[in-house]
Design an enzyme around this catalytic site. Structure first.
Site, PDB file in Angstrom:
ATOM      1  N   PRO A 202       0.657  -1.441  -0.057  1.00 40.82           N
ATOM      2  CA  PRO A 202      -0.010   0.053  -0.042  1.00 40.82           C
ATOM      3  C   PRO A 202       0.757   1.218  -0.062  1.00 40.82           C
ATOM      4  O   PRO A 202       0.212   2.313  -0.193  1.00 40.82           O
ATOM      5  CB  PRO A 202      -0.921  -0.106   1.388  1.00 40.82           C
TER       6      PRO A 202
ATOM      7  N   GLU B 202       2.697  -7.929   8.495  1.00 37.74           N
ATOM      8  CA  GLU B 202       2.862  -6.453   8.786  1.00 37.74           C
ATOM      9  C   GLU B 202       3.837  -6.040   7.694  1.00 37.74           C
ATOM     10  O   GLU B 202       4.155  -4.909   7.824  1.00 37.74           O
ATOM     11  CB  GLU B 202       3.300  -6.102  10.181  1.00 37.74           C
TER      12      GLU B 202
ATOM     13  N   ARG C  70      -2.382  -8.399 -21.449  1.00 35.21           N
ATOM     14  CA  ARG C  70      -3.000  -7.908 -22.555  1.00 35.21           C
ATOM     15  C   ARG C  70      -2.581  -7.094 -23.527  1.00 35.21           C
ATOM     16  O   ARG C  70      -3.168  -6.834 -24.560  1.00 35.21           O
ATOM     17  CB  ARG C  70      -4.476  -7.522 -22.009  1.00 35.21           C
TER      18      ARG C  70
ATOM     19  N   ASP D 106      -8.437   1.521 -25.386  1.00 39.73           N
ATOM     20  CA  ASP D 106      -9.243   1.366 -24.232  1.00 39.73           C
ATOM     21  C   ASP D 106      -9.072   2.654 -23.236  1.00 39.73           C
ATOM     22  O   ASP D 106      -8.510   3.513 -23.361  1.00 39.73           O
ATOM     23  CB  ASP D 106      -8.280   0.494 -23.441  1.00 39.73           C
TER      24      ASP D 106
END
Length: 244
Positions: A89, A116, A154, A169
């Protein structure tokens, strides 16, 4: 491309890599996937991969040794230096531009953490990239690795049936994609815009560009701050804002 996943839960990837586009891309030889349980590289007899943090605190921290050795084993004998990507994160926010950058690489290694987090020496001496798929916390890095592997695969030549699909896209052009329709032209009184049935290519291109601008303005106006508008697009955008 070669994609290696270092994880404590390799079974999580079975359905993802064995289905749909990723399966077909692998079968056609465009990409190879390998999951590696880095617990197997733990030097202790109990295959323990985590320990208590120095200085105290909640939770456990993944140890450096198994990961250092697992990455070294994956790199052994290689003539190139793969990108080693830590899912966390705290990492750089993942974007389509990053996907396009990674799609140019020959080899990616993903590190999927739990608990953690990792011993900081993994970050400073093993990892080349730290990526986050959003501002939220997941149980582990596996889901993030799946997302990135899919979005990169992709983009590889030959993977999609129509190479133009990836180019047009949402986010690839800098705008959100225009609305799409298929048959029938009239579904329960809901009709496809006449311009798409006209066969007039130039008018269709114009309509799609206008609609892409409109959708981006409505849903993601922040993207327009980074998008380089042509004079024509600026005029269209001005008209759209006046309509509002």
């Amino acid at each position: 491309m070669k994609i290696d996943i270092l994880t404590l839960f390799p079974d999580m990837f079975t359905g993802v890599f064995g289905s749909s586009m990723l399966k077909h891309a692998s079968e056609k030889g465009h990409v190879s996937f390998r999951t590696v349980d880095f617990r197997e590289y733990a030097a202790n007899k109990h295959k323990k991969v985590d320990d208590y943090p120095y200085g105290g605190g909640a939770g456990m921290v993944l140890s450096a040794q198994p990961i250092f050795d697992a990455v070294a084993a994956l790199k052994a004998g290689l003539s190139h230096e793969p990108r080693v990507i830590l899912l966390c994160p705290q990492g750089e926010r993942y974007t389509q531009a990053k996907a396009e950058e990674l799609a140019q690489e020959a080899h990616l290694i993903f590190l999927c953490g739990h608990y953690e987090g990792f011993d900081e020496r993994v970050r400073t001496h093993v990892v080349t990239d730290e990526l986050s798929i959003g501002d939220y916390v997941l149980t582990g890095g596996e889901l993030g690795a799946m997302v990135i592997a899919d979005s990169v695969t992709r983009l590889l030549p030959g993977v999609l049936g129509n190479e133009e699909s990836a180019v047009t896209d949402s986010h690839s052009t800098g705008l959100l994609e225009h609305p799409q329709y298929t048959r029938p032209a009239d579904f329960r009184g809901l009709k496809v815009p006449d311009v798409l049935l006209s066969g007039h290519h130039a008018n269709i291109v114009k309509w799609r560009k206008e609609q892409a601008l409109k959708r981006t303005l409505e849903r993601r106006p922040d993207m327009l701050q980074r998008y380089s508008l042509t004079e024509q697009e600026e005029a269209w955008l001005g008209e759209l804002k006046e309509e509002e």
